[in-house]
Design a protein around this motif. Structure first.
Motif, short mmCIF file in Angstrom:
data_model
loop_
_atom_site.label_atom_id
_atom_site.label_comp_id
_atom_site.label_asym_id
_atom_site.label_seq_id
_atom_site.Cartn_x
_atom_site.Cartn_y
_atom_site.Cartn_z
N ASN A 138 0.86 -1.02 0.20
CA ASN A 138 -0.14 -0.20 0.24
C ASN A 138 0.80 1.08 0.42
O ASN A 138 0.56 2.10 0.81
CB ASN A 138 -1.44 0.40 0.93
CG ASN A 138 -1.77 -1.49 1.19
OD1 ASN A 138 -2.96 -1.68 -0.17
ND2 ASN A 138 -1.52 -2.01 2.22
N THR A 139 2.05 1.21 -0.73
CA THR A 139 2.70 2.41 -0.65
C THR A 139 2.14 3.84 -0.94
O THR A 139 2.32 4.36 -0.53
CB THR A 139 4.26 2.02 -2.17
OG1 THR A 139 4.58 0.85 -1.25
CG2 THR A 139 5.09 3.37 -2.22
N ALA A 140 1.26 3.81 -2.30
CA ALA A 140 0.55 4.84 -2.59
C ALA A 140 -0.43 5.38 -1.55
O ALA A 140 -0.40 6.82 -1.04
CB ALA A 140 -0.25 4.49 -3.90
N GLY A 172 9.12 4.59 4.35
CA GLY A 172 9.14 5.60 4.44
C GLY A 172 10.89 5.92 3.51
O GLY A 172 11.16 7.29 4.02
N PHE A 173 11.25 5.57 2.69
CA PHE A 173 11.76 5.87 1.98
C PHE A 173 12.07 7.31 0.96
O PHE A 173 10.37 7.19 0.63
CB PHE A 173 13.01 5.52 0.74
CG PHE A 173 13.72 4.78 1.64
CD1 PHE A 173 15.30 4.59 2.10
CD2 PHE A 173 13.88 2.96 2.15
CE1 PHE A 173 16.33 4.45 2.94
CE2 PHE A 173 14.14 2.89 2.68
CZ PHE A 173 15.56 2.62 3.58
N PRO A 221 25.83 5.55 1.94
CA PRO A 221 26.24 6.32 3.66
C PRO A 221 24.94 7.38 3.20
O PRO A 221 24.80 8.69 3.55
CB PRO A 221 27.13 7.24 2.35
CG PRO A 221 27.84 6.16 1.92
CD PRO A 221 26.45 5.88 1.25
N LYS A 222 24.30 7.39 1.89
CA LYS A 222 23.30 8.41 1.01
C LYS A 222 21.88 8.02 1.47
O LYS A 222 20.55 8.66 1.50
CB LYS A 222 22.32 8.79 -0.68
CG LYS A 222 24.60 8.83 -1.01
CD LYS A 222 24.75 10.93 -0.64
CE LYS A 222 25.62 11.17 -0.97
NZ LYS A 222 26.37 12.46 -1.13
N ILE A 223 21.86 7.11 2.52
CA ILE A 223 20.21 6.07 2.90
C ILE A 223 19.61 7.47 3.59
O ILE A 223 18.63 7.46 3.79
CB ILE A 223 20.62 4.95 4.09
CG1 ILE A 223 20.87 3.86 2.72
CG2 ILE A 223 19.63 4.95 5.05
CD1 ILE A 223 20.75 2.61 3.33
N TRP A 251 16.32 9.17 3.03
CA TRP A 251 14.62 8.85 4.07
C TRP A 251 14.28 10.15 4.56
O TRP A 251 12.74 10.10 4.74
CB TRP A 251 15.34 8.13 5.23
CG TRP A 251 14.37 7.95 6.34
CD1 TRP A 251 13.33 8.23 7.39
CD2 TRP A 251 14.17 6.38 6.87
NE1 TRP A 251 13.07 7.85 8.39
CE2 TRP A 251 12.81 6.07 7.46
CE3 TRP A 251 14.07 5.18 6.09
CZ2 TRP A 251 11.95 5.48 8.10
CZ3 TRP A 251 13.59 4.07 6.70
CH2 TRP A 251 12.02 4.13 7.58
N LEU A 252 15.13 10.99 4.66
CA LEU A 252 14.58 11.77 5.21
C LEU A 252 13.60 13.25 3.46
O LEU A 252 13.42 14.12 4.08
CB LEU A 252 15.51 12.88 5.64
CG LEU A 252 16.16 12.72 7.07
CD1 LEU A 252 17.48 13.31 7.64
CD2 LEU A 252 15.04 12.72 7.96
#
Length: 312
Positions: free
Chosen positions: A97-99, A222-223, A250-252, A256-257
């Motif tokens: 249910n990503t959308a 959450g990405f 390193p960019k995770i 995420w944010l």
């Protein structure tokens, strides 16, 4: 009071695992409108034609991301320019249910349907979220791409019990494979050889690890790789590049944010109105979790804006 229809996909994740969900939803819905059980694409196309011809103003969809993509594709291609699209409600019934999560739509399928029928009978207005679709040839959805986004899903669907826990485990395994230099991450991060034209400008590169266009900000778990999805009408956020797992790990936190990713191998990170991908051979690509294969050009563009009912 508007006419209501429900499109129920028995093959969606939660519906397939719990067949009793249909009877429970039907009890809530009662005889307030038309119930369409869509076991296959022919049944879906017929349901959409009935919704158009019957003038249904509200269509509630019981399914997951793939179901939404299939319904919206059928709707846009069936309704055409001569009929306005109905308001749509998501009865969350998929595995991820990503959308729905991306637009902060909460509540169970049962609570959502109950709220809709109650407010409709009481002639109370609905809170509406206006959500643009992305178009890829004659397919419509919220997120589409090739490369790692398709290869990840191929591996994900091959699992015995796919779901959020398994998806998170795959991400963890990719990170571990990158740190300890095992071969797992390289099976997911395989390049796609293609020509890419973005808003009329041909890119100089011929290999891409990822090509991703989204009209929503979140991709799952959450990405938030496409935070500019709503920046300009008629556009979507596009990512295209060849960053390796070692580049991405390193960019995770930034992914995420929802922060901007800058890297020499991030060839394009911004909004676009039209993108043409011309693969050199047959390649898998995905839209809203459904995987297709093509050796022909894919044209990404902004689709229509749909009115999504937000339960209050």
């Amino acid at each position: 009071m508007g006419k209501i229809a429900v499109i129920y996909n028995p093959n969606a994740g939660k519906n397939k695992r719990s067949p009793g969900r249909e009877k429970r939803l039907m009890r809530i819905f009662g005889k307030r409108g038309e119930w369409f059980r869509t076991d296959d694409r022919d049944a879906l196309n017929e349901a959409v034609r009935c919704c158009r011809d019957g003038g249904y103003e509200i269509v509630a969809i019981s399914g997951g991301d793939g179901t939404l993509h299939q319904v919206f594709s059928a709707m846009v291609n069936t309704y055409g320019d001569g009929h306005p699209l109905p308001k749509v409600a998501f009865l969350r019934s998929g595995t991820m249910n990503t959308a729905a999560k991306s637009i902060r739509l909460k509540g169970s399928a049962f609570k959502t349907l109950q709220t809709i029928v109650d407010r409709n009978e009481d002639c109370k207005p609905f809170k509406i979220f206006r959500q643009p679709l992305i178009r890829v040839n004659d397919y419509y959805g919220f997120m589409a791409g090739a490369g790692v986004v398709a290869y990840f899903l191929e591996a994900y669907y091959s699992a015995k019990n796919p779901g959020p826990v398994h998806a998170a485990a795959m991400v963890t395994r990719i990170v571990g494979s990158t740190i300890f230099r095992t071969g797992y991450s390289s099976t997911i991060f395989r390049p796609v050889r293609c020509r890419l034209v973005i808003d009329g400008k041909r890119m100089e590169h011929a290999e891409y690890v990822y090509i991703l266009g989204c009209t929503v900000r979140e991709l799952g778990l959450g990405f938030t790789p496409t935070p500019r999805a709503y920046e300009r009408a008629g556009h979507f956020h596009l990512l295209a590049g060849s960053m390796t797992p070692a580049d991405l790990v390193p960019k995770i936190p930034a992914l995420w944010l929802g922060r901007d990713i800058v890297h020499p191998r991030m060839y394009y990170n911004g909004i676009a109105a039209e993108v043409v991908m011309e693969p050199f051979k047959e390649e898998p690509w995905m839209i809203d979790g459904d995987i297709y294969t093509t050796g022909r050009p894919l044209r990404f563009s902004a689709g229509p804006v749909v009115d999504i009912i937000m339960p209050i």
